[in-house]
Write an enzyme that holds these catalytic residues in place. Structure first.
Site, PDB file in Angstrom:
ATOM      1  N   ASP A  93       0.857  -1.182   0.000  1.00 27.68           N
ATOM      2  CA  ASP A  93       0.000   0.000   0.000  1.00 27.68           C
ATOM      3  C   ASP A  93       0.893   1.232   0.000  1.00 27.68           C
ATOM      4  OD1 ASP A  93      -1.898   1.919   0.379  1.00 27.68           O
ATOM      5  OD2 ASP A  93      -2.774   1.031   2.184  1.00 27.68           O
ATOM      6  N   ASP A 136      -3.078   2.370  -5.861  1.00 28.90           N
ATOM      7  CA  ASP A 136      -1.954   2.371  -4.922  1.00 28.90           C
ATOM      8  C   ASP A 136      -1.929   1.153  -4.009  1.00 28.90           C
ATOM      9  OD1 ASP A 136      -4.247   3.221  -3.543  1.00 28.90           O
ATOM     10  OD2 ASP A 136      -3.036   4.280  -2.061  1.00 28.90           O
ATOM     11  N   GLU A 137      -2.742   0.156  -4.284  1.00 29.61           N
ATOM     12  CA  GLU A 137      -2.775  -1.029  -3.411  1.00 29.61           C
ATOM     13  C   GLU A 137      -2.871  -2.292  -4.239  1.00 29.61           C
ATOM     14  OE1 GLU A 137      -5.669  -1.496  -0.273  1.00 29.61           O
ATOM     15  OE2 GLU A 137      -5.818   0.688  -0.104  1.00 29.61           O
TER      16      GLU A 137
HETATM   17 MG   LIG Z   1      -2.508   3.940   0.105  1.00 27.15          MG
END
Ligand SMILES: [Mg+2]
Length: 410
Positions: free
Chosen positions: A9, A105-106
């Site tokens: 993350d 973003d993950e």
């Molecule tokens: Mg994040």
């Protein structure tokens, strides 16, 4: 050790990208938000420092400034977020092809086949953190575990730039004391139920009577119970199976050369409709539009622009493409036109986009997308041509059968 699942993350992703782009911002309290001039802007992302002072996503700019008077405000730059996200994914996929995206973003990685080449799961997590920091200027936190749900808890456990192992041995000590809403898929409805029966932590959930849970929450009750006990075997999907297209384009050669702006606009409208339909089918939004114009002398000129509000609306895409057409003419492109290609670029998942303001524009764009989604449903049922805008040319539009990059069709 079978802690082979990593959840990575990126920390404060949008704010971190802004700092990576412009190092003079490092150390400043920073927020990405809607346009402060219009007073309706809301906070979309914040830096670590701003977060510590009480700045939260979803606050209005005014509220945020009360917590942090020196807050530096920046408009979102989605095309850059897409670029950095791509760079992160290419880092991840250099360690395994099992990389399942969970937004810009993950993502999850399954590294069970990567140990011979790259070492233990923990070592791989360290490498990923170091390389993201050194090569991209982005910090990530990583959860290492034997299920996807626990790996996700792990990436949230310590941050920024940290890693947490949740193993068969320690999950009762690490995961169980966490609040039950930290587990994936627990929404407001199930949380209210959990609280009403005294379930406050993941451990409470794990030890609750499964029948009680499923009587109220159905199958989801049993699933959550299993997750809390570390019983989950859903595999990390292969990257190429789940990734979204990078761009979606449609080009068409006109039957007869187009000799007026109006004729070009009609073809652009038709192409934009196809592009928008396919964007929505992929559950994506465009953060940029590219237009390629091929003259009847067979020279091609192209131009692209970023859009302020990510969109999957044909009307928006058409309007952007028409602006590009006018710009290209100012720069010397000329009639007659042989072929046009409209391409949606810098795509993000529809879930990745949270409105940044209460702008009228933005609400309108959302409305266009919703309206057109219902048109998609009708077309899915009765065929594409059942709904046509009055002024569309017939028989000249064609759909690319794969995701095209700008110019690929030229
Ligand atoms: Mg994040």
């Amino acid at each position: 050790m079978d802690e082979n699942i990593l959840h990575c993350d990126a920390n404060n992703f949008y704010a971190s990208v802004e700092m990576a782009k412009d190092p003079s911002l490092v150390g400043k309290n920073l927020a990405v938000c809607g346009d402060p001039e219009k007073r309706h802007g809301i906070i979309l992302a914040k830096s670590e420092g701003a977060k510590r002072l009480g700045v939260k996503t979803g606050q209005t700019i005014r509220e945020a400034k009360q917590y942090c008077p020196d807050l530096v405000l920046l408009p979102p730059d989605f095309s850059s977020y897409v670029k950095y996200s791509k760079a992160l994914y290419s880092l991840y996929t250099s360690y395994t092809d099992r990389v399942e995206s969970f937004g810009l973003d993950e993502c999850w990685l399954d590294v069970s086949g990567s140990h011979k080449l790259f070492g233990s799961s923990e070592h791989i997590a360290e490498e990923l953190r170091r390389r993201a920091r050194e090569e991209l200027g982005i910090t990530i936190s990583v959860g290492v575990s034997f299920t996807k749900v626990f790996a996700k808890l792990g990436s949230d456990y310590k941050k920024p730039d940290a890693q947490t192992v949740i193993s068969h041995e320690n999950y009762r000590n690490i995961a169980w004391p966490l609040p039950v809403e930290d587990i994936l898929m627990v929404g407001a409805g199930s949380l209210a139920f959990f609280h009403s029966v005294g379930i406050r932590t993941i451990g409470d959930l794990a030890q609750a009577d499964e029948n009680l849970l499923s009587s109220r929450l159905g199958k989801m009750g049993s699933t959550l119970h299993a997750w809390a006990n570390g019983l989950e075997d859903s595999p990390v999907k292969l990257y190429y199976e789940t990734r979204k297209p990078e761009s979606v384009g449609n080009g068409s050669t006109a039957e007869k050369d187009l000799t007026t702006r109006e004729e070009c606009a009609r073809l652009i409208t038709a192409l934009s409709e196809r592009v928008a339909t396919r964007l929505r089918r992929h559950d994506t939004l465009a953060c940029g539009v590219h237009l390629a114009v091929k003259s009847n002398a067979m020279t091609t000129r192209g131009k692209q622009m970023r859009v302020e509000v990510p969109t999957a609306s044909a009307t928006d895409i058409k309007n952007h493409a028409l602006r590009l057409l006018d710009d290209l003419w100012k720069q010397g492109a000329s009639l007659p036109v042989r072929a046009l290609t409209v391409t949606a670029i810098y795509l993000i998942g529809a879930d990745d986009y949270v409105p940044t303001s209460l702008f009228v524009d933005e609400i309108t764009a959302g409305k266009n997308t919703r309206l057109e989604k219902s048109i998609d449903k009708i077309r899915d049922k009765y065929g594409y041509d059942v709904i046509r805008r009055g002024n569309l040319p017939k028989g000249t539009d064609e759909e690319a059968d794969e995701e095209t990059k700008p110019f690929k069709r030229q």
